[in-house]
Enzyme design. Structure first.
Site, mmCIF file in Angstrom:
data_model
loop_
_atom_site.group_PDB
_atom_site.id
_atom_site.type_symbol
_atom_site.label_atom_id
_atom_site.label_comp_id
_atom_site.label_asym_id
_atom_site.label_seq_id
_atom_site.Cartn_x
_atom_site.Cartn_y
_atom_site.Cartn_z
ATOM 1 N N LYS A 48 0.823 -1.216 0.000
ATOM 2 C CA LYS A 48 0.000 0.000 0.000
ATOM 3 C C LYS A 48 0.858 1.269 0.000
ATOM 4 O O LYS A 48 0.630 2.166 -0.789
ATOM 5 C CB LYS A 48 -0.869 0.051 1.262
ATOM 6 C CG LYS A 48 -2.132 -0.726 1.208
ATOM 7 C CD LYS A 48 -3.085 -0.304 2.332
ATOM 8 C CE LYS A 48 -2.458 -0.209 3.692
ATOM 9 N NZ LYS A 48 -2.356 -1.459 4.431
ATOM 10 N N ARG A 88 -10.155 1.906 8.593
ATOM 11 C CA ARG A 88 -9.746 0.587 9.077
ATOM 12 C C ARG A 88 -10.936 -0.160 9.674
ATOM 13 O O ARG A 88 -10.839 -1.346 9.931
ATOM 14 C CB ARG A 88 -8.720 0.721 10.208
ATOM 15 C CG ARG A 88 -7.305 1.069 9.791
ATOM 16 C CD ARG A 88 -6.524 -0.167 9.377
ATOM 17 N NE ARG A 88 -5.232 -0.318 9.988
ATOM 18 C CZ ARG A 88 -4.113 0.312 9.648
ATOM 19 N NH1 ARG A 88 -4.110 1.223 8.721
ATOM 20 N NH2 ARG A 88 -2.978 0.027 10.243
ATOM 21 N N ARG A 148 10.839 -6.072 5.598
ATOM 22 C CA ARG A 148 10.617 -4.634 5.385
ATOM 23 C C ARG A 148 11.493 -3.771 6.292
ATOM 24 O O ARG A 148 11.652 -4.048 7.476
ATOM 25 C CB ARG A 148 9.148 -4.309 5.642
ATOM 26 C CG ARG A 148 8.834 -2.830 5.552
ATOM 27 C CD ARG A 148 7.402 -2.590 5.288
ATOM 28 N NE ARG A 148 6.588 -2.667 6.489
ATOM 29 C CZ ARG A 148 5.279 -2.398 6.495
ATOM 30 N NH1 ARG A 148 4.659 -2.066 5.386
ATOM 31 N NH2 ARG A 148 4.595 -2.484 7.616
ATOM 32 N N ARG A 203 10.563 -1.481 11.574
ATOM 33 C CA ARG A 203 9.547 -0.867 12.433
ATOM 34 C C ARG A 203 9.286 -1.730 13.656
ATOM 35 O O ARG A 203 9.271 -2.953 13.550
ATOM 36 C CB ARG A 203 8.236 -0.703 11.655
ATOM 37 C CG ARG A 203 8.160 0.562 10.888
ATOM 38 C CD ARG A 203 7.024 0.594 9.916
ATOM 39 N NE ARG A 203 5.744 0.132 10.447
ATOM 40 C CZ ARG A 203 4.591 0.281 9.791
ATOM 41 N NH1 ARG A 203 4.572 0.872 8.617
ATOM 42 N NH2 ARG A 203 3.473 -0.165 10.296
ATOM 43 N N ARG A 232 -1.807 -7.790 13.888
ATOM 44 C CA ARG A 232 -2.324 -6.827 12.913
ATOM 45 C C ARG A 232 -3.057 -7.533 11.779
ATOM 46 O O ARG A 232 -4.082 -7.062 11.298
ATOM 47 C CB ARG A 232 -1.182 -5.959 12.365
ATOM 48 C CG ARG A 232 -0.710 -4.931 13.385
ATOM 49 C CD ARG A 232 0.699 -4.480 13.108
ATOM 50 N NE ARG A 232 0.783 -3.629 11.941
ATOM 51 C CZ ARG A 232 1.867 -3.504 11.183
ATOM 52 N NH1 ARG A 232 2.937 -4.217 11.455
ATOM 53 N NH2 ARG A 232 1.878 -2.694 10.168
HETATM 54 P P1 AMP Z 1 0.085 1.487 9.323
HETATM 55 O O1 AMP Z 1 1.353 2.235 9.086
HETATM 56 O O2 AMP Z 1 -1.037 1.952 8.410
HETATM 57 O O3 AMP Z 1 0.260 -0.018 9.287
HETATM 58 O O4 AMP Z 1 -0.399 1.844 10.803
HETATM 59 C C1 AMP Z 1 0.390 1.542 11.915
HETATM 60 C C2 AMP Z 1 -0.459 1.510 13.183
HETATM 61 O O5 AMP Z 1 -1.091 2.800 13.379
HETATM 62 C C3 AMP Z 1 -1.620 0.538 13.162
HETATM 63 O O6 AMP Z 1 -1.218 -0.790 13.529
HETATM 64 C C4 AMP Z 1 -2.557 1.161 14.201
HETATM 65 O O7 AMP Z 1 -2.086 0.951 15.517
HETATM 66 C C5 AMP Z 1 -2.412 2.650 13.899
HETATM 67 N N1 AMP Z 1 -3.370 3.114 12.856
HETATM 68 C C6 AMP Z 1 -3.075 3.570 11.601
HETATM 69 N N2 AMP Z 1 -4.185 3.913 10.928
HETATM 70 C C7 AMP Z 1 -5.222 3.671 11.759
HETATM 71 C C8 AMP Z 1 -6.640 3.809 11.639
HETATM 72 N N3 AMP Z 1 -7.228 4.243 10.505
HETATM 73 N N4 AMP Z 1 -7.399 3.447 12.703
HETATM 74 C C9 AMP Z 1 -6.843 2.999 13.859
HETATM 75 N N5 AMP Z 1 -5.518 2.842 14.038
HETATM 76 C C10 AMP Z 1 -4.694 3.177 13.008
#
Ligand code: AMP
Length: 225
Positions: A17, A93, A130, A162, A173
């Site tokens: 993504k 999400r 990653r 990360r 996740r």
């Molecule tokens: P990502 O980089 O999109 O994988 O996001 C990393 C982390 O940020 C996720 O595992 C959640 O803890 C939090 N997060 C990101 N976007 C959202 C969202 N739309 N709703 C809730 N938590 C989010």
């Protein structure tokens, strides 16, 4: 002239993504709005809110819908997003977020949701490999590292794994993804706003597939909108 777009990009963690959203934002000349990046920015400020966000992110859980949508609403109200649209990455999400997003955009709506499909076995391999720049968020992998000593090619920042790409957090996740995000497909499908795209293969190939899906949709709107 390339017309703007209001595009939501969905897909499991590690489906590519982030990589595709950066490319799509250049192609359509619209901002790439990533809730994950915004939250990581909040963590870096060292504020009390940042500390709370950090804890939740490290556990692999989701932040509250209200907090996320307030943040997204503020960003969507900025002039660049109002003028040409956006690529929304990592949001919605949950079904609640999808409903709140639709309400935020009234009287308009998103143009399309693209679901980048990659089998879980492949996603797990990608996530374990990653690496990411702590400053600008550019993605790398152990098989395609930055040119010089884990220093970002774009901004010179440090490139690391990360915290939430640990095996335990990845498992959590992906499980959450299945439970909370997969129903979004149904939500957008019912509204005629879903295109599924094969996410396997080279990034350029996947990008071409996404652009084709968008243009295909646009040609149909040409007739119907
Ligand atoms: P990502 O980089 O999109 O994988 O996001 C990393 C982390 O940020 C996720 O595992 C959640 O803890 C939090 N997060 C990101 N976007 C959202 C969202 N739309 N709703 C809730 N938590 C989010």
């Amino acid at each position: 002239m390339v017309p703007g777009i209001k595009l939501v990009v969905l897909g499991k963690q590690g489906a590519g993504k982030g990589t595709q959203c950066v490319r799509l934002s250049h192609h359509y000349v619209v901002p790439h709005i990533s809730t994950g990046d915004m939250l990581r920015g909040a963590v870096k400020t060292g504020s009390e809110l940042g500390a709370r966000v950090k804890k939740v992110m490290e556990s692999g859980e989701l932040l509250g819908d209200e907090l996320i949508m307030e943040m997204v609403g503020e960003r969507l109200a900025e002039p660049d997003a109002r003028a040409r649209g956006f690529i929304l990455d990592g949001c919605p999400r949950t079904l609640k977020q999808a409903e709140m997003l639709a309400a935020l955009l009234v009287p308009g709506d998103i143009d399309l949701t693209v679901d980048i499909e990659v089998p879980t076995s492949q996603v797990l391999r990608r996530l374990a490999a990653r690496r990411v720049c702590v400053d600008c968020g550019t993605n790398y992998s152990v098989s395609a590292p930055p040119r010089v000593n884990w220093t970002c090619d774009i901004c010179g920042g440090e490139v690391i794994q990360r915290d939430d790409d640990s095996e335990e957090a990845i498992g959590r996740r992906l499980e959450l993804y299945e439970r909370q995000t997969a129903p979004l497909m149904e939500f957008y499908d019912k509204r005629g706003q879903l295109a599924k795209v094969d996410g396997r293969g080279a990034p350029d190939t996947v990008l071409r597939r996404i652009i084709r899906a968008v243009e295909d949709r646009r040609s149909r709107w040409g007739a119907g909108r």
